[in-house]
Write a protein that holds these residues in place. Structure first.
Motif, PDB file in Angstrom:
ATOM      1  N   GLN A  96      -6.258   6.397  -0.458  1.00 14.78           N
ATOM      2  CA  GLN A  96      -7.635   6.129  -0.046  1.00 14.78           C
ATOM      3  C   GLN A  96      -8.255   7.440   0.440  1.00 14.78           C
ATOM      4  O   GLN A  96      -7.767   8.074   1.363  1.00 14.78           O
ATOM      5  N   ASN A 154      -4.877  -1.494  -7.753  1.00 21.50           N
ATOM      6  CA  ASN A 154      -5.222  -0.567  -6.685  1.00 21.50           C
ATOM      7  C   ASN A 154      -6.693  -0.192  -6.770  1.00 21.50           C
ATOM      8  O   ASN A 154      -7.172   0.289  -7.794  1.00 21.50           O
ATOM      9  N   VAL A 204     -11.179   2.544   6.595  1.00 17.85           N
ATOM     10  CA  VAL A 204     -11.616   1.421   5.774  1.00 17.85           C
ATOM     11  C   VAL A 204     -12.244   0.370   6.686  1.00 17.85           C
ATOM     12  O   VAL A 204     -11.830   0.213   7.848  1.00 17.85           O
ATOM     13  N   GLY A 249       0.776  -1.234   0.000  1.00 18.49           N
ATOM     14  CA  GLY A 249       0.000   0.000   0.000  1.00 18.49           C
ATOM     15  C   GLY A 249       0.804   1.279   0.000  1.00 18.49           C
ATOM     16  O   GLY A 249       0.231   2.367  -0.014  1.00 18.49           O
ATOM     17  N   GLN A 300      -8.219   1.665  -4.146  1.00 16.91           N
ATOM     18  CA  GLN A 300      -8.515   2.630  -3.090  1.00 16.91           C
ATOM     19  C   GLN A 300      -9.419   3.762  -3.557  1.00 16.91           C
ATOM     20  O   GLN A 300     -10.058   4.424  -2.743  1.00 16.91           O
ATOM     21  N   ASN A 321     -14.165   1.771   0.111  1.00 19.08           N
ATOM     22  CA  ASN A 321     -13.433   1.706   1.378  1.00 19.08           C
ATOM     23  C   ASN A 321     -13.938   0.556   2.247  1.00 19.08           C
ATOM     24  O   ASN A 321     -13.700   0.534   3.443  1.00 19.08           O
ATOM     25  N   VAL A 357      -7.392  -1.660  -0.807  1.00 25.98           N
ATOM     26  CA  VAL A 357      -8.132  -0.440  -0.439  1.00 25.98           C
ATOM     27  C   VAL A 357      -7.482   0.301   0.721  1.00 25.98           C
ATOM     28  O   VAL A 357      -7.597   1.526   0.827  1.00 25.98           O
ATOM     29  N   ASP A 358      -6.802  -0.428   1.609  1.00 25.49           N
ATOM     30  CA  ASP A 358      -6.148   0.192   2.757  1.00 25.49           C
ATOM     31  C   ASP A 358      -4.738   0.588   2.354  1.00 25.49           C
ATOM     32  O   ASP A 358      -3.766  -0.083   2.684  1.00 25.49           O
TER      33      ASP A 358
END
Length: 977
Positions: free
Chosen positions: A608, A576, A613, A125, A578, A582, A603-604
């Motif tokens: 974001q 990805n 999330v 991430g 994000q 969420n 997503v995390d």
């Protein structure tokens, strides 16, 4: 022979070239043509070439151009040159908006004067793809890289191609057994696609094969990027002479060890599996003297490693934001919970019980077989158990697949054991590990279903048992599916809350292990929630989709205001999400906590938009999920909380099977423990690895060893000075609004049609004329934006920036057309009548090249305006020039002959020479002071500053007058009241 140096302009082969670099022996030099057309960078053998000093021809004294074209020309130079105030050239030529911490690997790379060899191991991430892309773009902008090869898992090839294209304007081609046939159509007979195409993306399992790997090894790659590099690490080795084999490792080791690969980036979020020798094998590929000692007991030189390893935990970066950044922490908080589900219906409990009995019969049938048969049988039984826990739909399909295969064998009277998967593939499928070779999860799952054993009598008995199981499974209707009910109950189900906006957005991503469960949910969710969402708001993505269809589905989900994306693990790595949602719901618990975290990381992660999330994992009570694996996952989460990184689950000698034994099979029910009563644990050369030689990933000593060997800080660098210089560069070439106006005017001038799409992001549709069409972009840009944030958050929107191939083509066309005085539109000279001057004043625009005295001399360029009035020959200050550029024009009323006479006078060197020399000297001093300040700042903040040596040694190299404007005075008109 002419003595040349970087920055010189020469006449070579009847064309004008800018010298970019000269080697120490003065035998090879690199140059870029500058006399119109698409710039071409080429290397020449100095002793065989005839060079003459040259200059860009001066503007014509017989023609006055129009102001609009004159302005386009000057702007084209401003946007396309290598600006002196920009220390990181990559930031001008990409559509990403990196935060400060993502610039650290770029600065580390620039410190490598000879070659870049780095392991980028930032946490999930944090944006390793962005960091690698910035390094690649920076090296390309400095003419250090022109050939790039990306090696990655098969499921990430399309993501890499898309990222290079969208973010960094690099037109990479995917090469595989399928893509290769298409690529070869455009090649001369006998030519190799590996040599012909400068930017290629290949899966590691395709690249490692014979004869492909030998074709790759023959090519001199400027930069090789290996993503998910831990998949190519060496297996743990106990003795120095112990025989080990790993095709991926052997191939990558051979590729990176050869002299032909100058620059190397290894990317992975999980570089250390608990074994020092396996981790050291990655560092050894860097070939920087980090590793010493025997292969089974390597020693790591941390001082050297720190210069080549960038590994930061999420926690490190969050702390960095508190200390160094003006921005607030961009990472979301995580609300994470498991939802326990009871088997509410008798039909569910009955199928679980009958399936356990059926599993025992499969194991009994396999007892007399080989080790491979017995082992595979256990993995098959685990596979069926997991399918049952996933969904009744998935179980029914597996049972039907098995029945079809068994009946087919009975009809053909085949009694040989049938196994279409290897033991390694079967194990990976059952334990949610990385599937080897190029098979997808779906393909392995189907092969597992069709694996069978036993005599004809045994097969007939199994067929009867399967028919009974299918009947029982068919009784579990959606109305009697406890998990589906918990997910999609229209009154209080998980999705009801998710889609209501309780968690900020009305969109959720559901991950499932199996395509069959995905299709089951795709059908049932709209039925259960028919008053909330329709089938059009349920989008699916699985491994059987082509890359184009998958992107189309993701774009569809992105555009929804409310909806559900159901996906298999084909998007758990590399993609990805994000900007799409969420909320993540795991419909079943992955047996490997690493896979769970990979999904969450979609997503995390950085970018974001939501501040939190929400992650929910569905776990069936009274099953293997609840009794064992839930404990493993919770321990993994706790370790991540305590140490900031996940425990090492990947690797041949670490797997979930071993961890279950570590906890103790006696804690399982009798039926569950029977699944683990075989030699399915870690093996080496067919022999189980002794317990004392294996790593316990939960052991404190192992975790401390990982922390000490693989983390090197790199979080204490304050890069605000680089950001400051970037802003100054942006200011010097114009505002974003001015750039947009320039592009739109330029495109229309060359015959493009531009229309508004009338969407939320105010994107534009651009139909390109033949002159503006470039390879890989087609004839139309359906959705274009000048806002990088819009492009990053919308995968179907293209960002127009100074690095975009169409915009680069526009620059070339403008400069080419206005340099030719025979063209109808000529822009090197222009006349502007205005009341804002009292005497005839001329503004000259010089393209000045400077040589930077770093170890590898580089070139920077600037457009420097110089102005003076022709009557008094008095120079104007830069502020006065700036104001004059914004003078209000009036109609031209004087005869053309007067303007031509003024132009002839303006072109006399004595008019501008003194002012020009003084302005250039001031520019040299300004750039030098800026770079001294930058150098001092960065040298205070970090040890890696070798790339800055000589960055403040600035010398004027060459210059050319590219354009000028005559400002003619007109009487001021009185404004009547």
């Amino acid at each position: 022979m002419m003595d040349i140096k970087p920055g010189d302009i020469v006449d070579l082969r009847h064309r004008l070239w800018r010298i970019d670099s000269v080697d120490y022996e003065r035998t090879i030099f690199q140059a870029t043509n500058i006399d119109g057309g698409r710039p071409r960078i080429q290397k020449f053998y100095y002793p065989l070439e005839t060079l003459k000093e040259a200059h860009v021809p001066e503007p014509s004294l017989e023609k006055i151009g129009d102001p609009a074209t004159n302005k386009l020309l000057i702007q084209s130079f401003r946007y396309s040159i290598l600006h002196g105030s920009a220390p990181l050239l990559s930031l001008q030529r990409s559509s990403v908006i990196p935060t400060h911490y993502q610039l650290v690997p770029v600065v580390m790379a620039l410190n490598k004067s000879e070659r870049v060899r780095m392991l980028i191991a930032d946490d999930v991430g944090l944006g390793k793809t962005v960091e690698a892309g910035l390094i690649a773009t920076e090296l390309m902008a400095r003419n250090l890289v022109s050939r790039i090869l990306v090696i990655c898992p098969k499921n990430l090839c399309e993501q890499w191609r898309e990222a290079l294209h969208s973010f960094f304007q690099i037109d990479a081609k995917i090469i595989s057994s399928v893509h290769r046939r298409v690529l070869e159509r455009n090649l001369p007979p006998g030519a190799s696609p590996w040599r012909h195409y400068p930017f290629l993306v290949s899966s590691i399992d395709y690249a490692k094969r014979d004869p492909t790997k030998y074709q790759i090894l023959e090519v001199p790659w400027d930069l090789v990027i290996v993503d998910e590099a831990h998949l190519a690490s060496k297996p743990h080795q106990i003795a120095e002479k112990q025989s080990i084999s790993m095709e991926r490792y052997n191939f990558i080791k051979e590729l990176t060890a050869q002299k032909k690969v100058k620059n190397l980036l290894l990317l992975t979020a999980t570089p250390h599996n608990g074994y020092t020798d396996t981790y050291a094998s990655l560092l050894d590929m860097l070939d920087c003297g980090i590793i010493s000692g025997p292969v089974n007991e390597p020693k790591i030189n941390r001082e050297i490693a720190k210069q080549h390893v960038c590994q930061r935990r999420r926690r490190d970066v969050e702390d960095w934001f508190k200390e160094h950044s003006e921005e607030e922490n961009p990472f979301p908080a995580r609300d994470q919970a498991e939802i326990a589900i009871d088997l509410e219906y008798e039909e569910e409990r009955e199928i679980v019980e009958k399936l356990e009995r059926y599993g025992k019969s499969i194991l009994t049938l396999a007892e007399g077989g080989s080790y491979k048969v017995q082992t595979t049988a256990h993995w098959v039984v685990m596979h069926l158990q997991k399918r049952a826990l996933s969904s009744p739909g998935a179980l029914r399909i597996s049972l039907k697949n098995r029945l079809e295969n068994v009946i087919d064998k009975i009809n053909k009277e085949e009694t040989s054991d049938y196994m279409s998967v290897s033991v390694a593939q079967a194990k990976a499928n059952a334990l949610d590990e990385e599937v080897v070779d190029e098979l997808t999860d779906e393909e392995v799952s189907i092969r597992m279903d069709k694996t069978s054993f036993g005599s004809l009598d045994a097969l007939r008995a199994e067929a009867e048992e399967l028919e009974e199981l299918i009947k029982l499974a068919s009784r579990i209707t959606p109305a009697k599916d406890s998990k589906l009910k918990r997910l999609a109950n229209p009154k209080n189900g998980i999705l009801k809350n998710s889609l209501s906006g309780v968690y900020g957005t009305k969109k959720a991503i559901i991950f499932t292990r199996y395509k069959d469960t995905l299709e089951y949910l795709e059908k049932e969710i709209p039925k259960q929630l028919r008053t909330t969402i329709s089938s059009l708001q349920v989008v699916t993505v699985h491994g059987d989709l082509t890359d184009a269809l998958r992107n189309e589905q993701l774009a569809k989900f992105l555009q929804l205001d409310q909806g559900v994306l159901i996906a298999t693990d084909c998007i758990s790595e590399g993609i990805n999400l994000q900007h799409m949602a969420n909320q993540v719901i795991h419909y079943e618990l992955p047996w490997n906590p690493n896979r769970l975290e990979q999904r969450n990381g979609r997503v995390d992660r950085y970018g974001q938009k939501a501040r939190k999330v929400y992650i929910r994992t569905l776990v069936m009570n009274d099953t293997l999920d609840a009794t064992i694996l839930k404990v493993l996952v919770k321990k993994a989460w706790q370790i991540r909380e305590d140490y900031g990184f996940a425990p090492p689950f990947f690797g041949d000698d670490n797997n979930v099977f071993d961890m279950i034994h570590n906890i103790g099979v006696e804690k399982l029910t009798a039926a569950q423990s029977s699944l683990f009563e075989f030699e399915g644990r870690s093996r080496r050369n067919g022999v189980e690895v002794p317990a004392h030689e294996k790593v316990n990933p939960f052991d404190k000593e192992v975790l401390e060893n990982i922390r000490s060997e693989s983390f090197y800080g790199q979080t204490d660098v304050d890069l605000s000075e680089i950001r400051k210089r970037l802003k100054e560069t942006e200011a010097s070439i114009g505002t974003p609004e001015e750039f947009e106006i320039f592009v739109l005017n330029g495109l229309e001038k060359f015959g493009c049609r531009i229309s508004k799409n009338m969407d939320l992001h105010n994107t534009k549709k651009i139909e390109l004329s033949n002159l503006l069409q470039v390879g890989g972009h087609g004839s139309t840009i359906e959705k274009a934006t000048f806002d990088p944030k819009v492009a990053i958050e919308n995968i179907d929107v293209e960002h127009l920036n100074v690095g975009h191939p169409v915009i680069r083509r526009l620059f070339d066309l403008v400069k080419n057309s206005v340099f030719d005085p025979r063209k109808e539109e000529y822009g090197r000279t222009a006349v502007i009548s205005t009341a804002d001057v009292e005497k005839v004043t001329v503004v000259y625009y010089f393209l000045v090249r400077f040589a930077v005295g770093t170890e590898s001399v580089s070139i920077i360029e600037e457009i420097i305006p110089v102005a003076c009035n022709l009557i008094e020959r008095k120079a104007l200050s830069q502020d006065e020039i700036y104001n004059l550029m914004r003078a209000k024009p009036a109609p031209n009323r004087r005869p053309k002959e007067d303007y031509l006479r003024h132009l002839e006078l303006a072109m006399k060197p004595e008019i501008y020479r003194e002012s020009f020399d003084a302005t250039v000297s001031e520019s040299v001093e300004r750039i030098r002071k800026e770079r001294i300040a930058l150098k001092e700042k960065l040298m205070q903040d970090q040890k890696n500053h070798g790339w800055l040596e000589g960055a403040d040694r600035i010398e004027r190299a060459s210059s050319d007058l590219v354009a000028l404007r005559l400002y003619e005075p007109v009487p001021k008109t009185e404004v009547r009241a």
